[in-house]
Motif scaffolding. Structure first.
Motif, PDB file in Angstrom:
ATOM      1  N   UNK A   1      -1.899  -7.008 -15.906  1.00  0.00           N
ATOM      2  CA  UNK A   1      -1.832  -7.829 -14.705  1.00  0.00           C
ATOM      3  C   UNK A   1      -0.831  -7.229 -13.727  1.00  0.00           C
ATOM      4  N   UNK A   2      -1.253  -7.047 -12.495  1.00  0.00           N
ATOM      5  CA  UNK A   2      -0.352  -6.559 -11.444  1.00  0.00           C
ATOM      6  C   UNK A   2       0.379  -7.768 -10.874  1.00  0.00           C
ATOM      7  N   UNK A   3       1.689  -7.744 -10.977  1.00  0.00           N
ATOM      8  CA  UNK A   3       2.486  -8.877 -10.500  1.00  0.00           C
ATOM      9  C   UNK A   3       3.863  -8.370 -10.097  1.00  0.00           C
ATOM     10  N   UNK A   4       4.246  -8.620  -8.849  1.00  0.00           N
ATOM     11  CA  UNK A   4       5.552  -8.182  -8.373  1.00  0.00           C
ATOM     12  C   UNK A   4       5.598  -6.747  -7.914  1.00  0.00           C
ATOM     13  N   UNK A   5       4.441  -6.072  -7.867  1.00  0.00           N
ATOM     14  CA  UNK A   5       4.357  -4.720  -7.338  1.00  0.00           C
ATOM     15  C   UNK A   5       3.075  -4.601  -6.532  1.00  0.00           C
ATOM     16  N   UNK A   6       3.070  -3.688  -5.578  1.00  0.00           N
ATOM     17  CA  UNK A   6       1.958  -3.583  -4.637  1.00  0.00           C
ATOM     18  C   UNK A   6       0.640  -3.321  -5.348  1.00  0.00           C
ATOM     19  N   UNK A   7      -0.381  -4.080  -4.988  1.00  0.00           N
ATOM     20  CA  UNK A   7      -1.726  -3.833  -5.494  1.00  0.00           C
ATOM     21  C   UNK A   7      -2.294  -2.561  -4.880  1.00  0.00           C
ATOM     22  N   UNK A   8      -1.968  -2.296  -3.608  1.00  0.00           N
ATOM     23  CA  UNK A   8      -2.503  -1.157  -2.865  1.00  0.00           C
ATOM     24  C   UNK A   8      -2.089   0.169  -3.504  1.00  0.00           C
ATOM     25  N   UNK A   9      -3.064   1.053  -3.714  1.00  0.00           N
ATOM     26  CA  UNK A   9      -2.810   2.318  -4.380  1.00  0.00           C
ATOM     27  C   UNK A   9      -1.927   3.271  -3.599  1.00  0.00           C
ATOM     28  N   UNK A  10      -2.187   3.410  -2.286  1.00  0.00           N
ATOM     29  CA  UNK A  10      -1.364   4.325  -1.497  1.00  0.00           C
ATOM     30  C   UNK A  10       0.089   3.877  -1.452  1.00  0.00           C
ATOM     31  N   UNK A  11       0.308   2.565  -1.371  1.00  0.00           N
ATOM     32  CA  UNK A  11       1.681   2.063  -1.369  1.00  0.00           C
ATOM     33  C   UNK A  11       2.324   2.258  -2.738  1.00  0.00           C
ATOM     34  N   UNK A  12       1.629   1.852  -3.801  1.00  0.00           N
ATOM     35  CA  UNK A  12       2.242   1.849  -5.134  1.00  0.00           C
ATOM     36  C   UNK A  12       2.370   3.247  -5.729  1.00  0.00           C
ATOM     37  N   UNK A  13       1.260   3.962  -5.858  1.00  0.00           N
ATOM     38  CA  UNK A  13       1.278   5.247  -6.545  1.00  0.00           C
ATOM     39  C   UNK A  13       1.907   6.350  -5.694  1.00  0.00           C
ATOM     40  N   UNK A  14       1.586   6.336  -4.403  1.00  0.00           N
ATOM     41  CA  UNK A  14       1.991   7.472  -3.574  1.00  0.00           C
ATOM     42  C   UNK A  14       3.315   7.330  -2.881  1.00  0.00           C
ATOM     43  N   UNK A  15       3.763   6.080  -2.593  1.00  0.00           N
ATOM     44  CA  UNK A  15       4.926   5.898  -1.726  1.00  0.00           C
ATOM     45  C   UNK A  15       5.952   4.920  -2.293  1.00  0.00           C
ATOM     46  N   UNK A  16       5.980   4.798  -3.613  1.00  0.00           N
ATOM     47  CA  UNK A  16       7.019   4.022  -4.295  1.00  0.00           C
ATOM     48  C   UNK A  16       7.062   2.571  -3.817  1.00  0.00           C
ATOM     49  N   UNK A  17       5.916   2.031  -3.449  1.00  0.00           N
ATOM     50  CA  UNK A  17       5.837   0.615  -3.106  1.00  0.00           C
ATOM     51  C   UNK A  17       6.099   0.271  -1.656  1.00  0.00           C
ATOM     52  N   UNK A  18       6.424   1.260  -0.819  1.00  0.00           N
ATOM     53  CA  UNK A  18       6.804   0.975   0.569  1.00  0.00           C
ATOM     54  C   UNK A  18       5.926   1.780   1.518  1.00  0.00           C
ATOM     55  N   UNK A  19       5.133   1.086   2.351  1.00  0.00           N
ATOM     56  CA  UNK A  19       4.268   1.777   3.301  1.00  0.00           C
ATOM     57  C   UNK A  19       4.098   0.918   4.546  1.00  0.00           C
ATOM     58  N   UNK A  20       3.717   1.554   5.631  1.00  0.00           N
ATOM     59  CA  UNK A  20       3.545   0.835   6.885  1.00  0.00           C
ATOM     60  C   UNK A  20       2.326  -0.059   6.914  1.00  0.00           C
ATOM     61  N   UNK A  21       1.411   0.132   5.961  1.00  0.00           N
ATOM     62  CA  UNK A  21       0.158  -0.630   5.972  1.00  0.00           C
ATOM     63  C   UNK A  21       0.083  -1.665   4.856  1.00  0.00           C
ATOM     64  N   UNK A  22       0.941  -1.587   3.829  1.00  0.00           N
ATOM     65  CA  UNK A  22       0.842  -2.483   2.677  1.00  0.00           C
ATOM     66  C   UNK A  22       2.121  -2.391   1.854  1.00  0.00           C
ATOM     67  N   UNK A  23       2.283  -3.383   0.958  1.00  0.00           N
ATOM     68  CA  UNK A  23       3.409  -3.346   0.031  1.00  0.00           C
ATOM     69  C   UNK A  23       4.422  -4.460   0.197  1.00  0.00           C
ATOM     70  N   UNK A  24       4.297  -5.257   1.273  1.00  0.00           N
ATOM     71  CA  UNK A  24       5.283  -6.299   1.550  1.00  0.00           C
ATOM     72  C   UNK A  24       4.979  -7.565   0.749  1.00  0.00           C
ATOM     73  N   UNK A  25       6.043  -8.252   0.320  1.00  0.00           N
ATOM     74  CA  UNK A  25       5.942  -9.543  -0.354  1.00  0.00           C
ATOM     75  C   UNK A  25       6.683 -10.590   0.464  1.00  0.00           C
TER      76      UNK A  25
END
Length: 368
Positions: free
Chosen positions: A225-249
């Motif tokens: 289960x994905x919980x507390x971390x970005x579902x988006x692949x580019x944000x999570x896998x490629x950019x350590x959870x921080x991206x201009x298009x996704x990753x915010x909680x």
């Protein structure tokens, strides 16, 4: 409102939801129902539950940070993005990419594709900029409206370059702290505490399917289960959870406070947060005469009300908002009535569902 939310749960559209409807910042309806997590354990949804905002990151973090940077004289809307990220205009379509402006990235009229799974091979900003340089445009700049994650990726990278700070620090300094968004953050490095967050997908089934045409046989997909971390692949896998298009909680309360700024023309607690002219620019339609996706009309990031839009005729003229990936999260603002609606569901848990868009239309028709 309560009956509609409970009906969505009973029909299996989502395990739980938090909905906040306000006028002039005062909640008229603000309740949490259902479960924040349904499997493998069950947790009750609360008003303070944090949700993965998915593409709402674009209008809650990147857009206001860009506009505040413009106000401070460190960026211009008419600047080519290559002025700040010259490596972007060194590969495919380099001449056209050299002409793409900040305005066009904000309004989704840059001609960049909607999405690419750069995370399959790229890690970090430098690798992403190389991948963006090598990605062909789908249209000439200014000729077509394409809601593009890639455009907001570039804006996030530009903010980091301009301020010489990580994107999460830029957004904290320019947006979250000034607006007292104390429960709004990126999940950087380590996941946010599970008990604070609504659960998302089990594994990365959505993007795994999207990546099938790329012939990737071996990739470290998440299985739990994905919980507390970005579902988006580019944000999570490629950019350590921080991206201009996704990753915010964030939470419904924080988003309600943020939406209030927009219906008040950029004013927060009697202080000017955003220039009124920039607010007008951001919330008026810039794509009316452009061929685009399904009749959707765009301001800067925000979708502007239109019969052919995501919520159809459920939203009033002059209103604007955004519905996130899979129609599971949404913000909508009406500056005429000073009404705002924040709808947060875990509709991706444990799998994505059909029917959420129609449910959102009914909900917003009742609100507005």
């Amino acid at each position: 409102m309560r009956r509609l939310v409970q009906k969505g749960i009973e029909e299996g559209l989502f395990p739980g939801a938090v909905v906040c409807v306000s006028r002039n910042g005062d909640p008229l309806y603000y309740e949490a129902h259902g479960k924040a997590e349904a499997t493998p354990a069950e947790r009750t949804m609360t008003l303070d539950t944090r949700f993965d905002l998915s593409s709402l990151t674009q209008v809650v973090a990147t857009l206001p940070a860009v506009l505040r940077t413009v106000q401070m004289g460190k960026l211009s809307l008419i600047d080519p993005i290559a002025r700040y990220l010259p490596e972007f205009a060194t590969g495919v379509d380099r001449h056209a990419k050299g002409q793409i402006s900040v305005f066009q990235l904000l309004s989704h009229t840059s001609g960049l594709p909607a999405w690419k799974p750069f995370f399959l091979t790229a890690r970090g900003v430098k690798a992403y900029l190389r991948a963006l340089a090598d990605t062909p445009l789908e249209a000439a700049p200014g000729e077509k409206a394409i809601q593009s994650d890639l455009g907001y990726l570039l804006l996030g990278f530009a903010l980091e370059r301009i301020w010489d700070r990580p994107l999460q620090d830029v957004c904290e300094r320019l947006v979250f702290r000034p607006l007292d968004l104390n429960q709004t953050s990126f999940a950087t490095g380590e996941p946010l505490p599970t008990e604070l967050c609504a659960a998302s997908e089990v594994g990365n089934e959505c993007e795994r399917r999207l990546c099938a045409p790329y012939g990737i046989n071996h990739f470290p997909w998440r299985e739990d289960v994905i919980c507390g971390e970005a579902q988006d692949g580019n944000a999570f896998y490629g950019l350590d959870g921080v991206a201009g298009h996704a990753g915010l909680f964030s939470t419904a309360a924080d988003l309600n406070r943020y939406a209030e700024v927009w219906v008040r023309k950029g004013v927060f607690r009697r202080e000017r947060f955003l220039d009124a002219t920039l607010v007008t620019l951001a919330t008026q339609t810039h794509t009316k005469d452009l061929a685009g996706e399904g009749g959707m009309q765009r301001g800067f990031g925000w979708e502007t009300a239109h019969p052919g839009g995501t919520l159809g005729e459920a939203t009033p003229a002059m209103s604007f908002g955004m519905v996130g990936k899979g129609h599971s999260v949404a913000i909508w603002c009406d500056p005429v009535s000073k009404m705002t609606a924040v709808t947060l569901t875990n509709g991706w848990h444990p799998r994505g569902r059909d029917g959420l868009q129609e449910w959102l239309k009914v909900l917003h028709k009742r609100i507005f």
